[in-house]
Design a protein around this motif. Sequence first.
Motif, PDB file in Angstrom:
ATOM      1  N   LYS A 128     -24.639  -4.088  13.568  1.00  0.00           N
ATOM      2  CA  LYS A 128     -25.685  -2.964  13.494  1.00  0.00           C
ATOM      3  C   LYS A 128     -25.124  -1.714  14.467  1.00  0.00           C
ATOM      4  O   LYS A 128     -24.131  -2.044  15.500  1.00  0.00           O
ATOM      5  CB  LYS A 128     -27.004  -3.426  14.126  1.00  0.00           C
ATOM      6  CG  LYS A 128     -26.932  -3.998  15.680  1.00  0.00           C
ATOM      7  CD  LYS A 128     -28.348  -4.412  15.669  1.00  0.00           C
ATOM      8  CE  LYS A 128     -28.287  -4.888  17.148  1.00  0.00           C
ATOM      9  NZ  LYS A 128     -29.629  -5.424  17.464  1.00  0.00           N
ATOM     10  N   VAL A 129     -25.627  -0.761  14.302  1.00  0.00           N
ATOM     11  CA  VAL A 129     -25.571   0.458  15.034  1.00  0.00           C
ATOM     12  C   VAL A 129     -26.362   0.531  16.060  1.00  0.00           C
ATOM     13  O   VAL A 129     -27.803   0.454  15.801  1.00  0.00           O
ATOM     14  CB  VAL A 129     -25.561   1.762  14.158  1.00  0.00           C
ATOM     15  CG1 VAL A 129     -25.460   3.048  15.152  1.00  0.00           C
ATOM     16  CG2 VAL A 129     -24.487   1.772  13.035  1.00  0.00           C
ATOM     17  N   THR A 130     -26.220   0.438  17.408  1.00  0.00           N
ATOM     18  CA  THR A 130     -27.162   0.445  18.394  1.00  0.00           C
ATOM     19  C   THR A 130     -27.471   1.967  19.023  1.00  0.00           C
ATOM     20  O   THR A 130     -26.798   3.034  18.686  1.00  0.00           O
ATOM     21  CB  THR A 130     -26.702  -0.372  19.543  1.00  0.00           C
ATOM     22  OG1 THR A 130     -25.576   0.381  20.318  1.00  0.00           O
ATOM     23  CG2 THR A 130     -26.075  -1.792  19.357  1.00  0.00           C
ATOM     24  N   GLN A 131     -28.651   1.737  19.720  1.00  0.00           N
ATOM     25  CA  GLN A 131     -29.063   2.898  20.540  1.00  0.00           C
ATOM     26  C   GLN A 131     -28.034   3.509  21.335  1.00  0.00           C
ATOM     27  O   GLN A 131     -27.576   4.715  21.423  1.00  0.00           O
ATOM     28  CB  GLN A 131     -30.386   2.972  21.078  1.00  0.00           C
ATOM     29  CG  GLN A 131     -31.043   4.380  21.451  1.00  0.00           C
ATOM     30  CD  GLN A 131     -31.104   5.367  20.451  1.00  0.00           C
ATOM     31  OE1 GLN A 131     -31.520   5.149  19.486  1.00  0.00           O
ATOM     32  NE2 GLN A 131     -30.514   6.602  20.826  1.00  0.00           N
ATOM     33  N   GLU A 154     -30.463  14.281   9.095  1.00  0.00           N
ATOM     34  CA  GLU A 154     -29.550  13.956   7.986  1.00  0.00           C
ATOM     35  C   GLU A 154     -28.253  13.922   8.780  1.00  0.00           C
ATOM     36  O   GLU A 154     -27.179  13.143   8.392  1.00  0.00           O
ATOM     37  CB  GLU A 154     -29.567  15.145   7.046  1.00  0.00           C
ATOM     38  CG  GLU A 154     -28.442  14.934   6.033  1.00  0.00           C
ATOM     39  CD  GLU A 154     -28.236  15.995   4.815  1.00  0.00           C
ATOM     40  OE1 GLU A 154     -27.341  15.603   4.028  1.00  0.00           O
ATOM     41  OE2 GLU A 154     -29.249  16.975   5.104  1.00  0.00           O
ATOM     42  N   GLY A 155     -27.866  14.662   9.719  1.00  0.00           N
ATOM     43  CA  GLY A 155     -26.570  14.590  10.572  1.00  0.00           C
ATOM     44  C   GLY A 155     -26.705  13.410  11.287  1.00  0.00           C
ATOM     45  O   GLY A 155     -25.433  12.723  11.312  1.00  0.00           O
ATOM     46  N   TRP A 156     -27.639  12.895  11.897  1.00  0.00           N
ATOM     47  CA  TRP A 156     -27.631  11.546  12.513  1.00  0.00           C
ATOM     48  C   TRP A 156     -27.502  10.552  11.699  1.00  0.00           C
ATOM     49  O   TRP A 156     -26.905   9.301  12.111  1.00  0.00           O
ATOM     50  CB  TRP A 156     -28.750  11.689  13.506  1.00  0.00           C
ATOM     51  CG  TRP A 156     -28.723  12.262  14.611  1.00  0.00           C
ATOM     52  CD1 TRP A 156     -29.550  13.379  15.241  1.00  0.00           C
ATOM     53  CD2 TRP A 156     -27.687  11.972  15.826  1.00  0.00           C
ATOM     54  NE1 TRP A 156     -29.075  14.006  16.388  1.00  0.00           N
ATOM     55  CE2 TRP A 156     -28.162  12.959  16.765  1.00  0.00           C
ATOM     56  CE3 TRP A 156     -26.712  11.144  15.948  1.00  0.00           C
ATOM     57  CZ2 TRP A 156     -27.242  13.181  17.977  1.00  0.00           C
ATOM     58  CZ3 TRP A 156     -26.008  11.063  17.445  1.00  0.00           C
ATOM     59  CH2 TRP A 156     -26.335  12.140  18.323  1.00  0.00           C
ATOM     60  N   GLY A 157     -27.976  10.497  10.483  1.00  0.00           N
ATOM     61  CA  GLY A 157     -27.766   9.719   9.347  1.00  0.00           C
ATOM     62  C   GLY A 157     -26.251   9.574   8.929  1.00  0.00           C
ATOM     63  O   GLY A 157     -25.736   8.403   8.706  1.00  0.00           O
ATOM     64  N   LEU A 158     -25.714  10.678   8.995  1.00  0.00           N
ATOM     65  CA  LEU A 158     -24.153  10.630   8.721  1.00  0.00           C
ATOM     66  C   LEU A 158     -23.498  10.040   9.828  1.00  0.00           C
ATOM     67  O   LEU A 158     -22.467   9.365   9.567  1.00  0.00           O
ATOM     68  CB  LEU A 158     -23.896  12.160   8.205  1.00  0.00           C
ATOM     69  CG  LEU A 158     -24.246  12.807   7.229  1.00  0.00           C
ATOM     70  CD1 LEU A 158     -24.043  14.303   6.791  1.00  0.00           C
ATOM     71  CD2 LEU A 158     -23.814  12.062   5.812  1.00  0.00           C
ATOM     72  N   VAL A 159     -23.757  10.340  10.920  1.00  0.00           N
ATOM     73  CA  VAL A 159     -23.071   9.679  12.184  1.00  0.00           C
ATOM     74  C   VAL A 159     -23.211   8.166  12.003  1.00  0.00           C
ATOM     75  O   VAL A 159     -22.328   7.341  12.217  1.00  0.00           O
ATOM     76  CB  VAL A 159     -23.771  10.328  13.511  1.00  0.00           C
ATOM     77  CG1 VAL A 159     -23.272   9.412  14.701  1.00  0.00           C
ATOM     78  CG2 VAL A 159     -23.460  11.682  13.510  1.00  0.00           C
ATOM     79  N   THR A 160     -24.511   7.733  11.821  1.00  0.00           N
ATOM     80  CA  THR A 160     -24.812   6.268  11.638  1.00  0.00           C
ATOM     81  C   THR A 160     -23.940   5.680  10.601  1.00  0.00           C
ATOM     82  O   THR A 160     -23.334   4.518  10.695  1.00  0.00           O
ATOM     83  CB  THR A 160     -26.235   6.071  11.281  1.00  0.00           C
ATOM     84  OG1 THR A 160     -26.785   6.492  12.572  1.00  0.00           O
ATOM     85  CG2 THR A 160     -26.506   4.432  11.390  1.00  0.00           C
ATOM     86  N   ALA A 161     -23.961   6.460   9.328  1.00  0.00           N
ATOM     87  CA  ALA A 161     -23.205   5.913   8.173  1.00  0.00           C
ATOM     88  C   ALA A 161     -21.566   5.942   8.752  1.00  0.00           C
ATOM     89  O   ALA A 161     -20.892   4.943   8.246  1.00  0.00           O
ATOM     90  CB  ALA A 161     -23.453   6.781   7.060  1.00  0.00           C
ATOM     91  N   TRP A 162     -21.178   6.787   9.319  1.00  0.00           N
ATOM     92  CA  TRP A 162     -19.628   6.823   9.748  1.00  0.00           C
ATOM     93  C   TRP A 162     -19.394   5.647  10.508  1.00  0.00           C
ATOM     94  O   TRP A 162     -18.536   5.032  10.207  1.00  0.00           O
ATOM     95  CB  TRP A 162     -19.417   8.273  10.339  1.00  0.00           C
ATOM     96  CG  TRP A 162     -17.949   8.243  10.764  1.00  0.00           C
ATOM     97  CD1 TRP A 162     -17.656   7.856  11.993  1.00  0.00           C
ATOM     98  CD2 TRP A 162     -16.867   8.625  10.262  1.00  0.00           C
ATOM     99  NE1 TRP A 162     -16.135   8.040  12.206  1.00  0.00           N
ATOM    100  CE2 TRP A 162     -15.615   8.478  11.134  1.00  0.00           C
ATOM    101  CE3 TRP A 162     -16.534   9.037   9.004  1.00  0.00           C
ATOM    102  CZ2 TRP A 162     -14.358   8.801  10.707  1.00  0.00           C
ATOM    103  CZ3 TRP A 162     -15.214   9.284   8.442  1.00  0.00           C
ATOM    104  CH2 TRP A 162     -14.344   9.048   9.422  1.00  0.00           C
ATOM    105  N   ILE A 163     -20.280   5.448  11.565  1.00  0.00           N
ATOM    106  CA  ILE A 163     -20.049   4.260  12.504  1.00  0.00           C
ATOM    107  C   ILE A 163     -19.999   2.982  11.494  1.00  0.00           C
ATOM    108  O   ILE A 163     -19.013   2.140  11.841  1.00  0.00           O
ATOM    109  CB  ILE A 163     -21.050   4.127  13.545  1.00  0.00           C
ATOM    110  CG1 ILE A 163     -21.084   5.315  14.461  1.00  0.00           C
ATOM    111  CG2 ILE A 163     -20.943   2.976  14.156  1.00  0.00           C
ATOM    112  CD1 ILE A 163     -22.221   5.393  15.285  1.00  0.00           C
ATOM    113  N   VAL A 164     -20.938   2.702  10.662  1.00  0.00           N
ATOM    114  CA  VAL A 164     -21.256   1.628   9.793  1.00  0.00           C
ATOM    115  C   VAL A 164     -20.073   1.488   8.875  1.00  0.00           C
ATOM    116  O   VAL A 164     -19.490   0.511   8.874  1.00  0.00           O
ATOM    117  CB  VAL A 164     -22.320   1.813   8.782  1.00  0.00           C
ATOM    118  CG1 VAL A 164     -22.497   0.456   8.013  1.00  0.00           C
ATOM    119  CG2 VAL A 164     -23.499   1.402   9.790  1.00  0.00           C
ATOM    120  N   ALA A 165     -19.265   2.452   8.346  1.00  0.00           N
ATOM    121  CA  ALA A 165     -18.109   2.505   7.346  1.00  0.00           C
ATOM    122  C   ALA A 165     -16.971   2.283   8.135  1.00  0.00           C
ATOM    123  O   ALA A 165     -16.273   1.270   7.682  1.00  0.00           O
ATOM    124  CB  ALA A 165     -18.197   3.691   6.645  1.00  0.00           C
TER     125      ALA A 165
END
Length: 177
Positions: A128-131, A154-165
């Motif tokens: 998981k992506v943590t705080q 949306e930008g933070w969603g992309l940051v989270t997606a980048w971390i997960v990917a």
Amino acid sequence: MKSRAAVAGLALFLAGIGASAHARPPEALACAIKAAPAGLDARLADVVVSRDNDRGRPALDELRRITEACATDQFLNEKQTDSYFSYALGRLARDVLDGRLAAHGLSAALIDKALDIGPGNANNPAEKVTQGDLNRVAQALREEGTDPAKVTPEGWGLVTAWIVATANMFDGLRTLD
């Protein structure tokens, strides 16, 4: 053509016997990337961004078929095939997410540096992506001169997606061999 791929796969397999500590050759890792039809990478990026595997099932199933075909050619066992799927999912999604981040004025390299991602780095697992991860990215943005409060949801969603990917890609690499 198929027999040439089988011979190449056999050569890769034989070269890997007794050398499992070595990374899989780049050409073996590229199989699914090369075989993916145009647009699959964007659909996979959408799945990672949305975190909706049910809605993204067609794209995930298509990638599964591609990675299983590559795994057969490369004589991968079931665990390696699953790892290869994770690697390919992360890699293909990252290829698209990099451009989407840039369109929002965000740097994938900044995220990687803030979270110690990349070859030879920590590459934390993808559970998981943590705080804390997001706080480290926010701090890196501040140090770069960008106000993290101005990053859109949306930008933070992309940051989270980048971390997960990225985590999926490196998790797959870590357990592939």
